[in-house]
Enzyme design. Structure first.
Site, mmCIF file in Angstrom:
data_model
loop_
_atom_site.group_PDB
_atom_site.id
_atom_site.type_symbol
_atom_site.label_atom_id
_atom_site.label_comp_id
_atom_site.label_asym_id
_atom_site.label_seq_id
_atom_site.Cartn_x
_atom_site.Cartn_y
_atom_site.Cartn_z
ATOM 1 N N HIS A 173 21.410 -14.653 19.587
ATOM 2 C CA HIS A 173 21.655 -15.049 18.491
ATOM 3 C C HIS A 173 22.660 -14.292 17.834
ATOM 4 O O HIS A 173 22.897 -15.529 16.895
ATOM 5 C CB HIS A 173 20.189 -14.944 17.708
ATOM 6 C CG HIS A 173 19.754 -14.155 17.905
ATOM 7 N ND1 HIS A 173 18.607 -13.077 18.024
ATOM 8 C CD2 HIS A 173 19.946 -13.220 16.383
ATOM 9 C CE1 HIS A 173 18.636 -12.355 17.214
ATOM 10 N NE2 HIS A 173 19.522 -12.315 15.902
ATOM 11 N N ASP A 229 16.966 -14.627 24.666
ATOM 12 C CA ASP A 229 17.816 -13.839 23.406
ATOM 13 C C ASP A 229 18.743 -12.310 24.283
ATOM 14 O O ASP A 229 18.718 -11.443 23.858
ATOM 15 C CB ASP A 229 17.525 -13.430 22.182
ATOM 16 C CG ASP A 229 17.840 -13.289 21.410
ATOM 17 O OD1 ASP A 229 18.870 -13.885 21.589
ATOM 18 O OD2 ASP A 229 17.166 -13.166 19.958
ATOM 19 N N SER A 331 18.819 -6.947 14.497
ATOM 20 C CA SER A 331 19.483 -7.407 15.844
ATOM 21 C C SER A 331 19.722 -7.217 16.754
ATOM 22 O O SER A 331 21.533 -7.037 16.770
ATOM 23 C CB SER A 331 19.757 -9.152 15.249
ATOM 24 O OG SER A 331 18.459 -9.712 14.469
#
Length: 388
Positions: A173, A229, A331
């Protein structure tokens, strides 16, 4: 005859010296332990009692002091300890070929051995606190994206983990129609505000900032559900391994791939948002608890997986922190655990930070983090590296 006798004597002396050097090399330099016992200065992985103590989660102050006072010198990217003589045991270190045979043919030689990855350092075994030391977690990569408003500047987008000289694994992402020329990977970073930060009388080594020539997203990545992801970045021309740039081990063994690690403690680290949702200039770390995943199935329906009442897929895992005052991760960054496999204790990448599982900002009470379970993606990672 005299010449032959001299030659034989010289040969005997050489053999004796070689034997002596072998013994000294195997046992290490003699020393005294903090308890005044006779010992030998050996790599910590060869000292069973201190190795077990070094990975103990809840060490007492006395145990931490014992570890610090047992330190007797550096060893490659790890360190040596003064180990009581009677406790020194030969550690089973597999040669490259033997290790690859034992762990199967999955990696085909493209992933580092446990002698080359996830190395323990003195700092992450002895020192505590929320700030990392300079050489802790040397596989964490900063992923920088070009600023649209200022093409000459880059901003911190995500983190990732170096897994060999050419590839960083991160979250899919992080990249949405991103051009390769707009991405930089920086390794060896500690203090974002300076290239020469110092801590505990040690200073940063030179950084390695690299362009990439490929972004490989998992083909089944789903933006809405954040399933799969996972992404790989291929570093143009690769990196050079140094004290502050090292790869982390992947959980390639079957026992690791299928391990839920639930109720165990793991570590996250990075420059992520604090409770004020701003980045820390210093790389931070904290301990998290891996939560159990519960399977539920209604009659005639598919099995569903829940973590703390949050619906997830079976290729995800989740964890929560001991406190809720900071979120020292980014992230795509790593969820890490130390694990002893075949006689060696290393850091392993078991999760990739994906998103928060509750409608709360990072760091709020009872919030949980959702991670891509790395063990579920080993085959894809190996295949992608081989074919890119």
């Amino acid at each position: 005859m005299a010449v032959n006798n001299c030659f034989a004597l010289l040969l005997s002396l050489c053999c004796a010296l070689c034997f002596f050097n072998t013994i000294v090399g195997a046992k290490g330099v003699k020393c005294r332990t903090p308890r005044r016992e006779y010992g030998n200065c050996v790599p910590i992985l060869e000292c069973r009692s201190l190795r077990i103590l070094s990975v103990k989660v809840n060490r007492t102050c006395r145990e931490t002091k014992l570890l610090k006072e047992s330190y007797c010198g550096p060893y490659n990217f790890s360190y040596k300890v003064c180990c009581p003589t009677e406790e020194i045991k030969s550690i089973l270190i597999y040669r490259d070929k033997e290790e690859r045979t034992r762990r199967g043919k999955a990696d085909k030689g493209i992933l580092p051995t446990t002698e080359e990855c996830g190395t323990l350092t003195l700092s992450n075994r002895i020192y505590g606190g929320t700030e990392t030391d300079i050489d802790e977690y040397p596989w964490i990569a900063l992923i920088l994206l070009r600023n649209e408003g200022d093409k000459d500047n880059f901003f911190l987008r995500c983190s990732g983990s170096l897994i060999n000289k050419y590839f960083v694994v991160t979250a899919a992402h992080c990249f949405n129609q991103t051009s390769l020329s707009d991405v930089l990977v920086r390794l060896g970073e500690w203090n974002l505000n300076t290239d020469h930060g110092c801590n505990k009388n040690r200073c940063e080594l030179p950084l390695q900032e690299k362009e990439i020539d490929a972004i490989i997203k998992h083909p089944q990545y789903k933006e809405k559900s954040m399933d799969n992801d996972v992404a790989l970045l291929r570093i143009k021309n690769g990196v050079k391994f140094t004290e502050n740039v090292q790869p982390i081990c992947l959980p390639i063994y079957n026992s690791q791939r299928h391990n839920s690690y639930e109720k165990q403690q793991a570590v996250i680290s990075g420059w992520g948002g604090t409770e004020n949702e701003v980045y820390s200039p210093i790389k931070l770390k904290t301990t998290v608890h891996i939560l159990p995943v519960v399977q539920k199935q209604r009659k005639g329906k598919k099995v569903r997986y829940y973590c703390n009442h949050v619906l997830i897929s079976n290729s995800k895992m989740c964890a929560t922190g001991e406190d809720h005052d900071s979120c020292p991760a980014d992230s795509g960054g790593p969820l890490m655990i130390t694990e002893n496999v075949n006689g060696r204790t290393n850091w392993y990448l078991i999760g990739i930070i994906s998103y928060s599982g509750l409608e709360q900002k990072c760091g709020s009470e009872n919030s949980i983090g959702i991670y891509a379970r790395v063990g579920s993606f080993i085959d894809w990672i190996v295949h992608a590296i081989k074919n890119t």
